[in-house]
Design a protein around this motif. Structure first.
Motif, PDB file in Angstrom:
ATOM      1  N   THR A 183      36.638   7.521  24.704  1.00  0.00           N
ATOM      2  CA  THR A 183      35.882   7.009  23.605  1.00  0.00           C
ATOM      3  C   THR A 183      34.984   5.643  23.680  1.00  0.00           C
ATOM      4  OG1 THR A 183      36.137   6.860  21.124  1.00  0.00           O
ATOM      5  CG2 THR A 183      37.846   5.791  22.446  1.00  0.00           C
ATOM      6  N   ARG A 184      34.460   5.052  22.606  1.00  0.00           N
ATOM      7  CA  ARG A 184      34.011   3.815  22.813  1.00  0.00           C
ATOM      8  C   ARG A 184      33.777   3.277  21.427  1.00  0.00           C
ATOM      9  NH1 ARG A 184      28.932   5.402  25.780  1.00  0.00           N
ATOM     10  NH2 ARG A 184      29.737   4.189  27.196  1.00  0.00           N
ATOM     11  N   VAL A 185      33.759   2.073  21.263  1.00  0.00           N
ATOM     12  CA  VAL A 185      33.719   1.351  20.048  1.00  0.00           C
ATOM     13  C   VAL A 185      32.224   1.689  19.252  1.00  0.00           C
ATOM     14  CG1 VAL A 185      33.731  -0.829  18.807  1.00  0.00           C
ATOM     15  CG2 VAL A 185      35.403  -0.513  20.526  1.00  0.00           C
ATOM     16  N   GLY A 186      32.587   2.137  18.046  1.00  0.00           N
ATOM     17  CA  GLY A 186      31.088   2.215  17.211  1.00  0.00           C
ATOM     18  C   GLY A 186      30.513   3.706  17.368  1.00  0.00           C
ATOM     19  N   CYS A 187      31.377   4.639  18.008  1.00  0.00           N
ATOM     20  CA  CYS A 187      30.958   5.898  18.302  1.00  0.00           C
ATOM     21  C   CYS A 187      31.428   7.038  17.393  1.00  0.00           C
ATOM     22  CB  CYS A 187      31.371   6.517  19.569  1.00  0.00           C
ATOM     23  SG  CYS A 187      31.003   8.212  19.915  1.00  0.00           S
ATOM     24  N   SER A 188      30.508   7.410  16.276  1.00  0.00           N
ATOM     25  CA  SER A 188      31.102   8.143  15.120  1.00  0.00           C
ATOM     26  C   SER A 188      31.377   9.568  15.471  1.00  0.00           C
ATOM     27  CB  SER A 188      30.052   8.186  14.077  1.00  0.00           C
ATOM     28  OG  SER A 188      28.542   8.832  14.592  1.00  0.00           O
ATOM     29  N   GLU A 221      34.496   2.617  36.545  1.00  0.00           N
ATOM     30  CA  GLU A 221      34.608   4.065  36.560  1.00  0.00           C
ATOM     31  C   GLU A 221      34.623   5.123  35.780  1.00  0.00           C
ATOM     32  OE1 GLU A 221      37.860   4.906  39.611  1.00  0.00           O
ATOM     33  OE2 GLU A 221      37.462   3.143  40.829  1.00  0.00           O
ATOM     34  N   TRP A 222      35.300   4.695  34.551  1.00  0.00           N
ATOM     35  CA  TRP A 222      35.337   5.593  33.313  1.00  0.00           C
ATOM     36  C   TRP A 222      34.097   5.685  32.784  1.00  0.00           C
ATOM     37  CZ3 TRP A 222      40.266   3.626  30.315  1.00  0.00           C
ATOM     38  CH2 TRP A 222      41.351   4.236  30.880  1.00  0.00           C
ATOM     39  N   ARG A 223      33.116   4.412  32.821  1.00  0.00           N
ATOM     40  CA  ARG A 223      31.977   4.215  31.962  1.00  0.00           C
ATOM     41  C   ARG A 223      30.845   4.963  32.970  1.00  0.00           C
ATOM     42  NH1 ARG A 223      31.791  -0.678  31.000  1.00  0.00           N
ATOM     43  NH2 ARG A 223      31.046  -1.317  33.087  1.00  0.00           N
ATOM     44  N   ALA A 224      31.205   5.052  34.457  1.00  0.00           N
ATOM     45  CA  ALA A 224      30.056   5.711  35.214  1.00  0.00           C
ATOM     46  C   ALA A 224      30.449   7.273  34.929  1.00  0.00           C
ATOM     47  CB  ALA A 224      30.329   5.359  36.585  1.00  0.00           C
ATOM     48  N   GLU A 225      31.686   7.783  34.685  1.00  0.00           N
ATOM     49  CA  GLU A 225      32.013   9.194  34.859  1.00  0.00           C
ATOM     50  C   GLU A 225      31.778   9.628  33.533  1.00  0.00           C
ATOM     51  OE1 GLU A 225      33.497  12.890  35.823  1.00  0.00           O
ATOM     52  OE2 GLU A 225      33.260  11.296  37.307  1.00  0.00           O
ATOM     53  N   TYR A 226      32.188   9.047  32.312  1.00  0.00           N
ATOM     54  CA  TYR A 226      32.185   9.572  31.166  1.00  0.00           C
ATOM     55  C   TYR A 226      31.200   9.110  30.086  1.00  0.00           C
ATOM     56  CZ  TYR A 226      36.540  11.319  32.717  1.00  0.00           C
ATOM     57  OH  TYR A 226      37.697  11.819  33.667  1.00  0.00           O
ATOM     58  N   GLY A 227      30.680   7.896  30.452  1.00  0.00           N
ATOM     59  CA  GLY A 227      29.842   7.018  29.575  1.00  0.00           C
ATOM     60  C   GLY A 227      28.773   7.796  28.602  1.00  0.00           C
TER      61      GLY A 227
END
Length: 82
Positions: free
Chosen positions: A12-17, A47-53
């Motif tokens: 997930t990420r902050v601010g993502c509805s 790595e997570w940001r690159a893979e799933y972002g």
């Protein structure tokens, strides 16, 4: 009910509805089925940001990608019952 051998992680990420909706769906399903679940912020790891972002939320079942953008409830339930 036997204890689950599965684990679920919502990337997930902050601010993502959409992430918030996915977390609510996963929580409801996992609590009902007795499956442990957690969240992980993709922006805390390069790595997570690159893979799933670009696809959050991403649902991982047993550390393998199960789906992204939304929860397919029937498919998730099926995976957790096997």
């Amino acid at each position: 009910m036997p204890e689950s051998q599965h684990t679920v992680v919502v990337m997930t990420r902050v601010g993502c509805s959409a992430c918030e909706r996915a977390e609510q769906d996963v929580e409801r399903i996992c609590v009902e089925l007795g499956v442990p679940w957690s969240t992980a912020d993709v922006d805390t790891d390069p790595e997570w940001r690159a893979e799933y972002g670009d696809r959050v939320p991403v649902i991982l079942v047993d550390d393998a990608e199960h789906g992204y953008w939304s929860v397919d409830e029937e498919r998730l339930r099926s995976a957790l019952r096997s």
